[in-house]
Design a protein around this motif. Structure first.
Motif: not given
Length: 520
Positions: A32-39, A44-47, A80-85, A129-139
């Motif tokens: 969802d490149t424009n983040k409007d919730g509509q395809k 593009p679809g994500i395989p 949700k896959p890594a590299g996406y929100d 789509k986001t920048t993949p992060k290998s190092n992160f923290q969670i609560l």
């Protein structure tokens, strides 16, 4: 020529086709490149994305398309896959699911899921789509368990104000979000939203509808508010497996609602179908409310009866971390063959300290918030988990205290006579103790001396909870714990002395605390 017999046959085939069409759901997972919730056509679809109906799990094709059976009440959701929100609601709750309900059910006091009037022709899920992060923290926190609005305010002070806008990828609440009063989510969720990052939630035994008649419908209000009662998502090199370990039923003898720790066949089938798509080098983090097992509680409500079926599914995974709540006591365990775990490396389970401690009980502090030390003498609090690739460290944070506060020295007291000193043991509670911890003491700058790990009741918890008091729940009593360390106090000359206690945790980190005392 089409005769009556052939016409009826064709009609039968067409009706079967229509029925089959109506029992399937299909759609596209897309960026969802424009983040409007509509395809739209440009997105593009994500395989290769997992989509599930809480039993089957399928992967999207090259165009991001999927198709799943839709034959019963369920939740359709993506992993949700890594590299996406995923999109978030205004309450910072992840939106990655579609609630489907076709079978009516008697109205519940706390609203369940409404009947689905129309299924979309294409049920699409947009990801960012986001920048993949290998190092992160969670609560990570367990059992906020507010029973009234005042206790939601304690959550605000003891957690949200401390962690608001911190650099966390997301948070996870390990169940018992509230204490039976599910309408308190209307107050809890807006407060938690002020953390400023996504919050995932686990179903606890106090998050179910007690006027339901079976397990399937007991979690309808939870699903209406938070989504599926079990699901998965990925971040970095970590696969988070969020489970429903609460099996609700009506007790045949008492005719009242009851529960036990159990996953059940359907959920285990989903886990098996989900895990087979997860690369073997990923760390698996299992998040649940009721733990696999505990040394502090052994009733059917306190462990997962069918845990060994899950162990079988996960046995080829080299790294598995399990996070639970429920017990209102802190506990680390490293399970091996003797515990039924068949994996190459031990299964590390952490029963996390409860945010509400001893159910928001005990004397009030200077803020008007209950001290609420747990029954094992550990302060109420939460955890910060740091991930680097598929490795992790956990850090306990006592609410309202500095992050360096990792122990409580109970003895010696501030002032002792020489006679009292001869009978005194050095006694300390190491809050985040595990079997891999080591604890030492030093007096007046002298050498470090190893202390003995003992299984006993915490002195402060005895003082707080074993006396009759209206400031805590009637069932709260001091309980035995392995968090205690002791050593005889050596003979000392009269005067002022400095005691240092040092503990080394399972990750090799060192924490220290001091006690200045006077022997008369």
């Amino acid at each position: 020529m089409l005769n009556k017999k052939n016409f009826l046959f064709i009609l039968f085939i067409l009706s079967c086709f229509v029925i089959a069409q109506n029992t399937m759901i299909q759609g596209i997972v897309y960026e969802d490149t424009n983040k409007d919730g509509q395809k739209n056509e440009q997105e593009p679809g994500i395989p290769g994305i997992m989509v599930s109906n809480q039993k089957e799990v399928v992967l999207t094709d090259e165009q991001g398309k999927y198709s799943l059976p839709l034959t019963e009440d369920c939740v359709i959701f993506v992993t949700k896959p890594a590299g996406y929100d995923v999109p978030l609601s205004k309450l910072q709750l992840p939106q990655y699911y579609f609630l489907y309900k076709k079978n009516p059910y008697p109205e519940l006091y706390y609203k369940g899921i409404p009947i689905t009037e129309k299924v979309p022709e294409s049920l699409n899920f947009g990801l960012y789509k986001t920048t993949p992060k290998s190092n992160f923290q969670i609560l990570v926190l367990a059992d906020p368990q507010s029973e009234r609005i005042q206790e939601v305010d304690y959550v605000r002070q003891d957690l949200v104000e401390e962690m608001a806008c911190s650099d966390m990828a997301f948070g996870i609440v390990l169940g018992d979000i509230v204490f039976d009063h599910l309408d308190l989510w209307n107050f809890h969720n807006p407060v938690m939203a002020q953390l400023g990052f996504p919050v995932y939630n686990v179903l606890g035994n106090h998050d179910v509808n007690y006027d339901a008649l079976d397990d399937e419908h007991s979690d309808e209000t939870f699903r209406r508010n938070f989504g599926p009662n079990y699901y998965a998502f990925e971040y970095g090199q970590v696969h988070f497996l969020v489970l429903d370990s609460v099996h609700f039923f009506i007790n045949e003898k008492s005719k009242k609602h009851d529960y036990e720790g159990r996953l059940g066949h359907k959920q285990l089938t989903w886990i098996r179908n989900n895990i087979k798509h997860v690369p073997e080098d990923k760390l698996i983090v299992v998040c649940m409310h009721i733990p696999f097992y505990s040394y502090t509680a052994e009733g059917r409500r306190d462990y997962i009866a069918d845990r060994e079926e899950l162990y079988e599914i996960l046995k080829n995974r080299k790294q598995v971390l399990a996070l639970a709540g429920h017990n209102h006591q802190q506990e680390h365990a490293f399970y091996g063959i003797e515990s039924g775990w068949k994996g190459e490396n031990p299964l590390h389970q952490i029963i996390c300290a409860a945010l509400c401690g001893a159910w928001w009980g005990g004397p009030l502090d200077e803020r008007g918030v209950p001290l609420s030390y747990q029954q094992d003498g550990v302060p109420n609090g939460y955890y910060i988990f740091s991930f680097e690739g598929n490795q992790y460290t956990s850090t306990f944070k006592a609410s309202g205290k500095p992050k360096e506060c990792q122990m409580q020295i109970h003895y010696p007291g501030a002032t002792l006579t020489q006679k009292e000193a001869k009978k005194t043991n050095i006694m300390v509670n190491v809050f985040d103790h595990s079997a891999k911890s080591k604890t030492f003491y030093s007096l007046d700058g002298g050498p470090l001396v190893a202390m003995e790990n003992v299984y006993d009741k915490d002195p402060m918890a005895i003082h707080l909870y074993n006396a009759d008091s209206g400031s805590h729940k009637p069932w709260v009593k001091a309980t035995k714990t392995w968090n205690l360390w002791k050593s005889p106090l050596p003979e000392l000359a009269p005067g002022v002395h400095r005691l240092k206690v040092q503990t080394i945790d399972q990750y090799g980190r060192t924490f220290e605390s001091y006690r200045i005392f006077w022997i008369k």
